[in-house]
Motif scaffolding. Structure first.
Motif, PDB file in Angstrom:
ATOM      1  N   GLU A  75       0.715  -1.302   0.073  1.00 59.62           N
ATOM      2  CA  GLU A  75      -0.085   0.084   0.179  1.00 59.62           C
ATOM      3  C   GLU A  75       0.792   1.180  -0.095  1.00 59.62           C
ATOM      4  O   GLU A  75       0.319   2.021  -0.786  1.00 59.62           O
ATOM      5  N   CYS A  76       2.100   1.375   0.671  1.00 60.18           N
ATOM      6  CA  CYS A  76       2.674   2.378   0.770  1.00 60.18           C
ATOM      7  C   CYS A  76       3.599   2.746  -0.322  1.00 60.18           C
ATOM      8  O   CYS A  76       3.742   3.844  -0.783  1.00 60.18           O
ATOM      9  N   SER A  77       4.012   1.758  -1.111  1.00 61.30           N
ATOM     10  CA  SER A  77       4.448   1.740  -2.486  1.00 61.30           C
ATOM     11  C   SER A  77       3.688   2.389  -3.405  1.00 61.30           C
ATOM     12  O   SER A  77       3.877   3.424  -4.185  1.00 61.30           O
ATOM     13  N   ALA A  78       2.377   1.768  -3.460  1.00 57.42           N
ATOM     14  CA  ALA A  78       1.378   2.430  -4.503  1.00 57.42           C
ATOM     15  C   ALA A  78       1.047   3.732  -4.226  1.00 57.42           C
ATOM     16  O   ALA A  78       0.895   4.883  -4.995  1.00 57.42           O
ATOM     17  N   MET A  79       0.640   3.992  -2.940  1.00 55.90           N
ATOM     18  CA  MET A  79       0.176   5.313  -2.560  1.00 55.90           C
ATOM     19  C   MET A  79       1.089   6.347  -2.450  1.00 55.90           C
ATOM     20  O   MET A  79       0.752   7.532  -2.845  1.00 55.90           O
ATOM     21  N   SER A  80       2.176   6.281  -2.208  1.00 54.44           N
ATOM     22  CA  SER A  80       3.403   7.233  -2.185  1.00 54.44           C
ATOM     23  C   SER A  80       3.623   7.638  -3.649  1.00 54.44           C
ATOM     24  O   SER A  80       3.879   8.896  -3.770  1.00 54.44           O
ATOM     25  N   MET A  81       3.935   6.350  -4.596  1.00 49.37           N
ATOM     26  CA  MET A  81       4.133   6.916  -5.858  1.00 49.37           C
ATOM     27  C   MET A  81       3.118   7.452  -6.545  1.00 49.37           C
ATOM     28  O   MET A  81       3.198   8.485  -7.339  1.00 49.37           O
TER      29      MET A  81
END
Length: 452
Positions: free
Chosen positions: A209-215
RNA sequence: GGCGCGUUGGCAGAGUGGUUAUGCAGCGGAUUGCAAAUCCGUGGACAUCGGUUCGAUUCCGGUACGCGCCUCCA
């Protein structure tokens, strides 16, 4: 003088320059909303709030993004225990979190993406990783990230795959190629919450989730990624692996981690049951005092929590409050420059607070204005002098058995005794009040009192 | 076993190759009917053993103790 930030990945302070002039994108890992926030969460909130406030003060346009993890096993478990839909639980905890944060004097992030609202984006990222050979479906149907596909796996934590395997003491899923492979998509078991995807019905693993949302929010490469100390491994290590394997470019340019909050030399944590929630703390201490307490330590060092430490912080902070000017005037530019130099050195807030006390002993109007101006940049003094003092007194009144009316009556009785020069009786009353935390002050205009 | 961090005066907590951190508490004084508050002043420290150096709390190495991560955790 340039801004220096300690970069966890480089393991040293580095000169900071943003990707785009004058603009900073920062992503901080937020809360998993299944329970109330404790002081450890508060520390991360306050640390990054102070940092973001300072960066803005320094002229940067900061895009501050902090996620909300509202998909998680603990959430489902807790919701099941309470027999409520998990969305009801998360809604309640999110409201509480925002309340705690507001009390602590934190400004809201510019964006708070939620996992449940970004499942599609995660699925796309997972597909991409599978297509690139960096992820695979195991026999159980779960999708795993293939750590062997990312040669620099372990770089954030200075750890080699071989070393980790030696120390592995967790039961390893049978269908993993490598024990260090981690789950990207978890197949739903009957009765569990699920989302549909091309890899079957299930839910995302924690890290994706953090990879997807941050990018999504900040681009494939962005300036700063931050979080609590226990996120360094495996969470952030895995974020780097997923993101960089997918995009082929640097994920976050600077990594920042806050230090732990300790209780009796041990880390404050849920499992040790030694945590104190923020709302419980606010019953005894003004939130500004809690914020001041947190800022008294450098954001990277461990901070020891104790009631006594909070009391000390309260005394110290109240003294600063007392010298604040009623109206803000222009602060001294040399002082502001000094403040900036201290903050530019990896956000040295303890040293800044020392500066505030040095100013306080100067006893000039200009110094007082500087205290106010600097404190405001750190998010202190938000209630204002009058409000802080009255709120603090109200807080103590709630925790006291003696009402204001009762105190006033005793103070009047003592005044009468004093007028009659019966000092023995007057002192007896005062001693009794002192024992109950009431401090009397005989001034020219009569006797005033406050709760200590 | 692997990786990393810490050890500063009663407590909290910065920093520096040679000079005051700062706060809380303590002590002395001014002030007060006595206090409180305030102001002024003040004592007290760099875990340990070696090395480098004219000089180390500060740099390097060893030792001891403590802590964190390697599993969900801010």
């Amino acid at each position: 003088m340039s801004l220096q930030i300690f970069d966890t990945l480089a393991r040293k302070k580095r000169n900071f320059s943003p990707l785009e002039d004058g603009q900073i994108g920062i992503y901080v890992c937020g809360m998993t909303v299944y329970d109330r926030c404790h002081l450890g969460h508060g520390r991360v909130m306050v640390a990054f709030d102070a940092i973001v406030r300072y960066l803005r003060f320094r002229g940067f346009e900061v895009n501050y993004v902090r996620n909300i993890t509202d998909v998680d096993d603990k959430i489902f478990e807790r919701a099941a225990e309470r027999k409520v839909p998990f969305t009801e639980l998360t809604a309640e905890m999110i409201t509480a979190m925002h309340q705690d944060e507001k009390y602590l004097g934190c400004q809201m992030p510019n964006l708070e993406p939620r996992a449940t609202a970004n499942i599609d984006s995660m699925i796309r990222l997972i597909s991409r990783l599978i297509a690139q050979g960096a992820a695979y479906r195991g026999s159980s149907g779960d999708v795993y990230f293939r750590v062997r596909a990312f040669p620099s796996y372990g770089k954030l934590n200075n750890r080699r795959l071989e070393d980790m395997m030696e120390g592995a003491r967790v039961a390893v899923a049978e269908d993993k190629e490598n024990p260090a492979d981690f789950v990207l998509w978890k197949t739903a078991k009957p009765g569990e919450e699920f989302w549909d995807s091309e890899f079957g019905a299930g839910r995302p693993g924690w890290h994706i989730e953090c990879s997807a949302m941050s990018m999504d929010a900040l681009g494939d490469t962005f300036d700063i990624h931050g979080g609590g100390p226990d996120l360094k491994f495996p969470h952030h290590e895995n974020e780097i692996a997923q993101s960089e394997a997918a995009t082929g470019c640097t994920f976050a340019r600077y990594w920042m981690h806050a230090g732990a909050v300790r209780v009796n030399e041990e880390k404050m944590s849920k499992s040790l049951k030694n945590f104190v929630t923020l709302d419980a703390l606010f019953k005894n201490f003004h939130p500004e005092v809690v914020r001041f307490f947190l800022l008294q330590s450098h954001y990277r060092s461990a901070i020891s929590f104790s009631d006594d430490a909070l009391v000390q912080a309260e005394t110290a902070y109240t003294r600063l409050i007392q010298v604040l000017p009623d109206e803000a005037t222009t602060p001294d530019s040399d002082t502001i420059f000094e403040f900036q130099e201290l903050m530019d050195d990896d956000f040295n807030t303890p040293r800044v607070l020392a500066l505030l006390f040095e100013l306080a002993s100067k006893n000039t109007e200009e110094a007082a204005s500087s205290i106010l101006a600097i404190g405001r940049v750190l998010g202190l003094f938000t209630s204002g002098k009058i409000n802080f003092l009255s709120e603090q007194q109200a807080l103590k009144a709630v925790n006291s058995e003696l009402s204001d009316t009762a105190v006033n009556a005793l103070v009047d009785a003592r005044q009468k005794a004093r007028a009659e020069h019966d000092f023995a009786a007057a002192d007896k009353i005062r001693d009794d009040l002192t024992a109950q935390g009431i401090v009397l002050e005989d001034g020219a205009g009569g006797t005033s009192w406050h709760r200590k």
